[in-house]
Design an enzyme around this catalytic site. Structure first.
Site, PDB file in Angstrom:
ATOM      1  CE  LYS A 137     -17.234   6.076   0.688  1.00 46.36           C
ATOM      2  NZ  LYS A 137     -17.843   5.265   1.901  1.00 46.36           N
TER       3      LYS A 137
ATOM      4  CG  PHE B  77     -17.667  -0.279  -4.154  1.00 44.05           C
ATOM      5  CD1 PHE B  77     -17.579  -1.381  -4.676  1.00 44.05           C
ATOM      6  CD2 PHE B  77     -18.300  -0.221  -1.996  1.00 44.05           C
ATOM      7  CE1 PHE B  77     -18.742  -2.697  -3.469  1.00 44.05           C
ATOM      8  CE2 PHE B  77     -19.149  -1.501  -1.474  1.00 44.05           C
ATOM      9  CZ  PHE B  77     -19.081  -2.012  -1.912  1.00 44.05           C
ATOM     10  N   GLY B  78     -13.646   1.597  -5.149  1.00 43.69           N
ATOM     11  CA  GLY B  78     -13.073   2.467  -5.901  1.00 43.69           C
ATOM     12  C   GLY B  78     -11.850   3.517  -4.803  1.00 43.69           C
TER      13      GLY B  78
ATOM     14  CG  ASP C 186     -16.473  -1.459  10.784  1.00 46.46           C
ATOM     15  OD1 ASP C 186     -15.870  -1.845  11.821  1.00 46.46           O
ATOM     16  OD2 ASP C 186     -16.230  -1.630   9.621  1.00 46.46           O
TER      17      ASP C 186
ATOM     18  N   GLY D  21     -11.270   3.276  -1.714  1.00 49.12           N
ATOM     19  CA  GLY D  21     -12.490   3.144  -1.013  1.00 49.12           C
ATOM     20  C   GLY D  21     -12.204   1.616  -1.360  1.00 49.12           C
TER      21      GLY D  21
ATOM     22  CB  ILE E 183      -8.909  11.873  -0.824  1.00 43.12           C
ATOM     23  CG1 ILE E 183      -9.740  11.706  -0.946  1.00 43.12           C
ATOM     24  CG2 ILE E 183      -8.381  14.173  -1.263  1.00 43.12           C
ATOM     25  CD1 ILE E 183     -11.163  12.429   0.137  1.00 43.12           C
TER      26      ILE E 183
HETATM   27  O1  ACK Z   1      -8.191   9.646   6.090  1.00 43.76           O
HETATM   28  P1  ACK Z   1      -8.541   9.770   4.891  1.00 43.76           P
HETATM   29  O2  ACK Z   1      -7.805  10.702   4.194  1.00 43.76           O
HETATM   30  O3  ACK Z   1      -9.730  10.388   5.403  1.00 43.76           O
HETATM   31  O4  ACK Z   1      -8.348   8.194   3.710  1.00 43.76           O
HETATM   32  C1  ACK Z   1      -9.512   7.917   3.462  1.00 43.76           C
HETATM   33  C2  ACK Z   1      -9.805   7.506   2.692  1.00 43.76           C
HETATM   34  O5  ACK Z   1     -10.900   8.578   2.133  1.00 43.76           O
HETATM   35  C3  ACK Z   1     -10.715   6.295   1.980  1.00 43.76           C
HETATM   36  O6  ACK Z   1     -12.056   6.097   3.354  1.00 43.76           O
HETATM   37  C4  ACK Z   1     -11.319  10.209   3.197  1.00 43.76           C
HETATM   38  N1  ACK Z   1     -12.452  10.118   2.781  1.00 43.76           N
HETATM   39  C5  ACK Z   1     -13.220   8.949   2.603  1.00 43.76           C
HETATM   40  N2  ACK Z   1     -14.599  10.003   2.806  1.00 43.76           N
HETATM   41  C6  ACK Z   1     -14.392  11.360   3.245  1.00 43.76           C
HETATM   42  C7  ACK Z   1     -14.726  12.596   3.374  1.00 43.76           C
HETATM   43  N3  ACK Z   1     -15.720  12.546   3.297  1.00 43.76           N
HETATM   44  N4  ACK Z   1     -13.991  13.420   3.172  1.00 43.76           N
HETATM   45  C8  ACK Z   1     -12.836  13.415   3.606  1.00 43.76           C
HETATM   46  N5  ACK Z   1     -12.079  12.552   2.905  1.00 43.76           N
HETATM   47  C9  ACK Z   1     -12.833  11.546   3.368  1.00 43.76           C
HETATM   48  C10 ACK Z   1     -10.220   9.120   4.088  1.00 43.76           C
END
Ligand code: ACK
Length: 733
Positions: free
Chosen positions: A403, A382-383, A496, A380, A377
């Site tokens: 993650k 780190f990956g 942040d 991040g 999705i």
């Molecule tokens: O805007 P997004 O779809 O929401 O793109 C970022 C991406 O991963 C990189 O951080 C999504 N993301 C991060 N943590 C979560 C989570 N817990 N549930 C759904 N999407 C997440 C974030």
């Protein structure tokens, strides 16, 4: 006399029943067919024999079908809460033909040497009971902390006891969490003066872990609406600033990483009376603690916290004055109003010598087989960030975000990556992203969190520009503020906070996430300007944090104000394309972001309050939550929108826009922003040069004939940008 005799004769004539029929001596004279699952092959039977595998209790009537024991309960699940577990199951597929199915619970725990299971202690409680349960659930309480248990839920009915063995059960393995500490039970009074009482206490009988701190609540007897809370690490406290000759009530509770235990019972202690020989002046100077609270919140007026004074004297348990600001030690509550000081109660995982220990203290290890990665999705630091279902034993599967730590990581990267889980694992709040656990025993290393269907807030808002009601937007702001109140309450400074670090679920609930940055900024002077491939988040960061790294909950409040602005402008970039350096200068020169379009004025005032230069004058998160709650309860207070002066003239002073913007004419400008269709309307309305549009408001645009909200926004934003360029030209770098 004849009749009975005739009856006997007639009965006698039918007494011999055929095979397959019976006549019970106790029953009517007629023969009855053998009930289901029973038979007789001989004539004249008084009862039928049960088929193999079927049984009849002595108390079952002979005309009742033979029955058999039930099958095992199905779909058993467990839900652990500290040292209690709730077990729930579905009825057996096969009830055996009886209605008297009930359940017995067998409880075993792993032995101290972890080699075998043994029966649970008699101290374990089963609610409503352990055996003969008619419901499909039971609560098991008073288990040991951090212990593996096995529960067998056995289904029985009236004939189960007739067969041996053949227990029909389903088993569940459960690991308990840490229990909260038991209440403090021994509290005594030490020395007392006319204005102070020293209180000493003993650790609770069952601390159930390492006691991180105590919370002491006290108030004058019969004045419970105004009380003080002090947090400290020692087992003694000097409460001062008290009234002479007055009775005070004290209650104490302990906290471990499992949370707070219950409060002790109330202890009453009295201050000494005035002595006539005491000079009055000494008496008043001894009143060293003045309750903090005097907060005025008026709708439409900038929210301002007035700290009337707080001077502490005497030794404070656990905190040295050199390290902590006085107001970080105490919370005063007055008539339900709370001031949260930044008491540091979460444990910084970086203080652990072995970072792995920190991870396993705060995060549950999840077996990789429980996770299915379905899709990527995002990316991040780190990956990759993925999503998929998590299937924990005894629980229904549910979606999670995963993650991952990319291959080839250094030990430091692994530590930093898992550091976020160690921080997140300490939080428990509906507006903070929830950690499910970590995978560290196999590769890739993973952090598993709850899944937030709508992803990060900034992207979500941009995708849904203009789609929400003001109340929905305020609901989002409220969620963010509530999460931040929790973090500031436990002493965690985020550093942040920005819309990109807020996640949104399918119910529009906003949760604070991203807890990985703080240490990078602290440890490495260079890293202050290069985090996660980007820069220190200058446009979200308070001036004192940029200038001398004073990161506090008050600097988080500044960032919150910027995040508010992002929300109200549907994901607009704060300060648009201004350079970081220019943002720093502009903010230093007291310029602030203008009110977003269609933003309720009260919210803009709140933003402006968050951006006060003096960090002590900024509202606390608690106050922000209170204000937003008031606004939600009273939506008409959101009707007044920011006016034209807020919209355009707040960020910069007017000046030569033509020079600054580089546009020579209205035509060039409007064509440049693909709004050329309005050139004629502008000219007809007297807006003939770039300079004269500098004061234009949305109302002006409407008057000109620009009626589409999207176009109004585009044009106003362009005017803002021109003004920003003007700042760039006028502020010396
Ligand atoms: O805007 P997004 O779809 O929401 O793109 C970022 C991406 O991963 C990189 O951080 C999504 N993301 C991060 N943590 C979560 C989570 N817990 N549930 C759904 N999407 C997440 C974030």
């Amino acid at each position: 006399m004849l009749l009975p005799a005739m009856a006997i004769v007639r009965v006698r004539a039918h007494t011999v029943c055929r095979a397959g029929f019976f006549r019970s001596v106790l029953q009517t004279p007629a023969c009855s067919k053998c009930p289901p699952h029973s038979f007789t092959r001989v004539q004249g039977s008084v009862a039928c024999t049960c088929e193999e595998g079927y049984y009849r209790r002595d108390s079952d009537p002979p005309n009742m079908a033979c029955t058999r024991p039930p099958s095992a309960p199905r779909n058993a699940i467990s839900n652990v809460n500290e040292t209690s577990v709730f077990l729930e199951w579905a009825v057996p597929e096969e009830t055996g033909g009886r209605k008297d199915v009930s359940y017995n619970i067998l409880c075993r725990k792993i032995s101290v040497d972890s080699r075998h299971y043994e029966e649970c202690d008699s101290t374990v409680r089963f609610l409503p009971q352990r055996n003969s349960l008619r419901n499909n659930s039971v609560m098991v309480a008073d288990l040991l902390a951090h212990t593996n248990y096995t529960f067998e839920v056995e289904a029985v009915n009236g004939v189960s006891e007739l067969i041996n063995p053949g227990r029909q059960f389903v088993s569940l393995n459960v690991t308990t969490n840490q229990a909260a500490p038991s209440p403090v039970s021994v509290v005594r009074k030490g020395n007392s003066g006319k204005n102070s009482i020293s209180v000493l206490w003993q650790e609770p009988d069952r601390p159930n872990g390492i006691i991180l701190e105590y919370e002491i609540k006290y108030f004058e007897k019969d004045q419970e609406t105004s009380y003080t809370i002090i947090k400290c690490k020692e087992t003694e406290l000097l409460a001062d600033g008290l009234k002479p000759s007055s009775v005070y009530i004290f209650q104490i509770r302990a906290r471990t990483s499992a949370g707070y235990g219950g409060f002790s019972r109330r202890f009453e202690f009295k201050t000494s009376p005035y002595f006539c020989s005491t000079p009055t002046v000494a008496a008043s100077s001894d009143r060293s603690q003045v309750p903090i609270v005097a907060v005025a919140i008026t709708v439409g007026v900038i929210l301002l916290a007035l700290v009337t004074g707080l001077l502490l004297s005497g030794r404070r348990c656990g905190y040295s004055k050199a390290k902590q600001e006085p107001d970080e030690e105490k919370i005063h509550f007055h008539n339900g109003h709370i001031m949260y000081p930044g008491v540091r109660t979460y444990i910084d995982p970086h203080t652990y010598e072995d970072p792995n220990q920190a991870v396993h203290e705060f995060a549950k290890e999840i077996d990789v087989s429980c996770i299915t990665i379905e899709r990527v999705i995002g990316a991040g630091e780190f990956g990759e960030v993925c999503s998929g279902p998590l299937r924990l034993p005894g629980k229904k599967e549910f979606p999670v975000a995963i993650k991952t730590l990319k291959a080839g990581y250094t030990e430091r990267q692994r530590r930093d990556f898992l550091g976020e889980a160690s921080i997140m694992g300490q939080f428990d709040h509906p507006n903070i992203i929830h950690l499910e656990g970590v995978v560290t025993k196999t590769k890739p290393v993973m952090i598993i969190t709850e899944y937030m269907e709508n992803g990060s807030l900034d992207t979500f808002l941009k995708k849904n520009d203009g789609q929400f009601t003001v109340i929905q937007l305020v609901g989002m702001l409220r969620g963010m503020a509530s999460g931040m109140r929790y973090l500031s309450d436990i002493g965690y400074v985020h550093r942040d906070l920005a819309a990109r670090n807020i996640l949104v679920n399918s119910n529009l609930v906003c949760k604070v996430s991203d807890f990985g940055l703080s240490r990078v900024l602290e440890d490495d002077a260079e890293a202050a300007y290069t985090t996660r491939g980007g820069k220190i988040p200058i446009r979200w960061t308070a001036p004192e944090a940029i200038a001398f790294r004073k990161f506090t909950s008050a600097s988080d409040v500044w960032s919150y104000g910027i995040a508010m602005w992002e929300v109200m402008s549907y994901g607009e970039r704060p300060y648009w394309e201004m350079s970081n350096q220019d943002v720093i200068k502009a903010v230093e020169e007291s310029y602030r972001l203008p009110g977003p379009m269609d933003c309720p004025v009260v919210l803009y005032h709140l933003m402006m309050a968050c951006w006060q230069k003096d960090r002590n004058s900024r509202p606390k998160f608690e106050e922000i939550v209170c204000l937003l709650d008031k606004l939600i309860r009273n939506p008409s207070s959101l009707k007044a929108l920011v006016n034209s002066s807020h919209r355009v003239s707040n960020l910069v002073e007017p000046g030569s826009l033509r020079e600054a913007s580089g546009y020579q004419s209205i035509e060039e400008w409007l064509n440049g922003i693909k709004m050329g269709r309005y050139v004629e309307l502008f000219m007809d309305s007297g807006y003939t040069s770039v300079e004269v549009v500098s004061h234009m408001t949305v109302d002006d645009l409407r008057r000109v004939g620009v009626n589409l909200a999207g176009h109004q926004k585009k044009i106003i934003n362009s005017i803002q940008e021109m003004r920003v360029s003007l700042v760039n030209n006028t502020i010396p770098i």
